[in-house]
Motif scaffolding. Structure first.
Motif, PDB file in Angstrom:
ATOM      1  N   GLU A 124       0.833  -1.199   0.000  1.00  0.00           N
ATOM      2  CA  GLU A 124       0.000   0.000   0.000  1.00  0.00           C
ATOM      3  C   GLU A 124       0.870   1.252   0.000  1.00  0.00           C
ATOM      4  OE1 GLU A 124      -2.982   2.768   0.059  1.00  0.00           O
ATOM      5  OE2 GLU A 124      -3.031   0.638  -0.520  1.00  0.00           O
ATOM      6  N   TYR A 125       1.947   1.240   0.761  1.00  0.00           N
ATOM      7  CA  TYR A 125       2.871   2.379   0.771  1.00  0.00           C
ATOM      8  C   TYR A 125       3.433   2.609  -0.627  1.00  0.00           C
ATOM      9  CZ  TYR A 125       7.215   4.941   1.502  1.00  0.00           C
ATOM     10  OH  TYR A 125       8.248   5.852   1.400  1.00  0.00           O
ATOM     11  N   GLN A 126       3.831   1.547  -1.323  1.00  0.00           N
ATOM     12  CA  GLN A 126       4.348   1.694  -2.680  1.00  0.00           C
ATOM     13  C   GLN A 126       3.311   2.300  -3.612  1.00  0.00           C
ATOM     14  OE1 GLN A 126       7.731   0.618  -4.707  1.00  0.00           O
ATOM     15  NE2 GLN A 126       6.528   2.469  -4.967  1.00  0.00           N
ATOM     16  N   ARG A 127       2.056   1.887  -3.471  1.00  0.00           N
ATOM     17  CA  ARG A 127       1.000   2.466  -4.316  1.00  0.00           C
ATOM     18  C   ARG A 127       0.868   3.961  -4.067  1.00  0.00           C
ATOM     19  NH1 ARG A 127      -1.433  -2.695  -3.463  1.00  0.00           N
ATOM     20  NH2 ARG A 127      -2.396  -2.038  -1.505  1.00  0.00           N
ATOM     21  N   ARG A 128       1.017   4.382  -2.834  1.00  0.00           N
ATOM     22  CA  ARG A 128       0.851   5.796  -2.493  1.00  0.00           C
ATOM     23  C   ARG A 128       1.993   6.659  -3.011  1.00  0.00           C
ATOM     24  NH1 ARG A 128      -1.186   6.044   3.840  1.00  0.00           N
ATOM     25  NH2 ARG A 128      -2.985   4.629   3.656  1.00  0.00           N
ATOM     26  N   VAL A 129       3.223   6.192  -2.874  1.00  0.00           N
ATOM     27  CA  VAL A 129       4.372   7.034  -3.223  1.00  0.00           C
ATOM     28  C   VAL A 129       4.714   6.981  -4.700  1.00  0.00           C
ATOM     29  CG1 VAL A 129       5.370   6.915  -0.920  1.00  0.00           C
ATOM     30  CG2 VAL A 129       6.019   5.190  -2.613  1.00  0.00           C
ATOM     31  N   GLY A 130       4.218   5.983  -5.406  1.00  0.00           N
ATOM     32  CA  GLY A 130       4.472   5.915  -6.841  1.00  0.00           C
ATOM     33  C   GLY A 130       5.951   5.796  -7.162  1.00  0.00           C
ATOM     34  N   ASP A 131       6.398   6.628  -8.123  1.00  0.00           N
ATOM     35  CA  ASP A 131       7.776   6.540  -8.593  1.00  0.00           C
ATOM     36  C   ASP A 131       8.772   7.265  -7.694  1.00  0.00           C
ATOM     37  OD1 ASP A 131       6.911   5.069 -10.780  1.00  0.00           O
ATOM     38  OD2 ASP A 131       6.676   6.836 -12.059  1.00  0.00           O
TER      39      ASP A 131
END
Length: 221
Positions: A124-131
């Protein structure tokens, strides 16, 4: 021969047979790696984890490929370490793959309960921060099949490195706990190590942002 003598002979024969069987078993048992007391850290994955055996688990896990080489030499401590990408089985030069990026490395193992609780939060953290930040998980047990099964069960699809020998943890001097998270700056230096578990993306974001902010103060410009 008296009855007691016959029983003595029988007991001796049984003991000899048991001792022989035990010796044969010990002879065929692989020796543990020196200094570890266990064999689990002697190789990256089990002999049973052949490409053919991993085909089905990989298809079910649907992991993304590991990152391509970035700009620059990458983290100096990780140079020379090549690991297998769990998603496709391809070799990954770890330092080159992480070069030029702000990276969150999450170290875990399939049997670790807190790791299983944390991995969905990492996704979920990866989805939020993107690239802006790259999250890569590092599986620290030689049972690669079990790692794929666990990730499929959790529905977590993050690039994952297979590191049964725990080379990454040793190179980055991570405490011997799991889960543990390492934040790497884009220049390859370590912004911070977080030897703890997280239960939400908010917790991860707060901890990672703090490390990144402090690293920018230490390395202005």
């Amino acid at each position: 021969m008296s009855r007691s003598a016959r029983w003595t002979v029988v007991v001796l024969v049984v003991l000899v047979a048991l001792g022989t069987a035990f010796w044969m078993e010990l002879r065929d048992e692989p020796a543990p790696q020196a200094g570890t007391g266990q064999q689990s850290t002697s190789r990256d994955h089990r002999d049973a984890d052949t490409p053919a055996a991993l085909t089905g688990p990989r298809a079910r896990a649907e992991l993304p490929p590991c990152p391509r080489p970035g700009q620059g030499p990458g983290p100096e401590a990780l140079r020379g370490i090549t690991l297998e990408c769990v998603g496709d089985g391809k070799p990954v030069d770890v330092a080159q793959a992480l070069a030029g990026r702000t990276v969150v490395l999450n170290l875990w193992a399939y049997w670790c309960g807190p790791c299983a609780d944390e991995l969905p939060a990492m996704a979920e953290y990866q989805r939020r921060v993107g690239d802006d930040v790259l999250v890569v998980t590092v599986h620290q047990d030689e049972n690669e099949t079990a790692a794929l099964v666990r990730l499929a069960e959790l529905g977590v699809r993050l690039p994952t490195l297979q590191d049964g020998r725990r080379l990454v943890a040793a190179a980055l001097k991570v405490p011997n706990v799991m889960p543990a998270t390492v934040v790497l700056r884009a220049d390859g230096s370590v912004a911070g190590t977080l030897p703890r578990s997280f239960v939400s993306a908010d917790e991860i974001a707060a901890a990672v942002d703090e490390k990144i902010r402090s690293s920018r103060q230490e390395h202005p410009g």
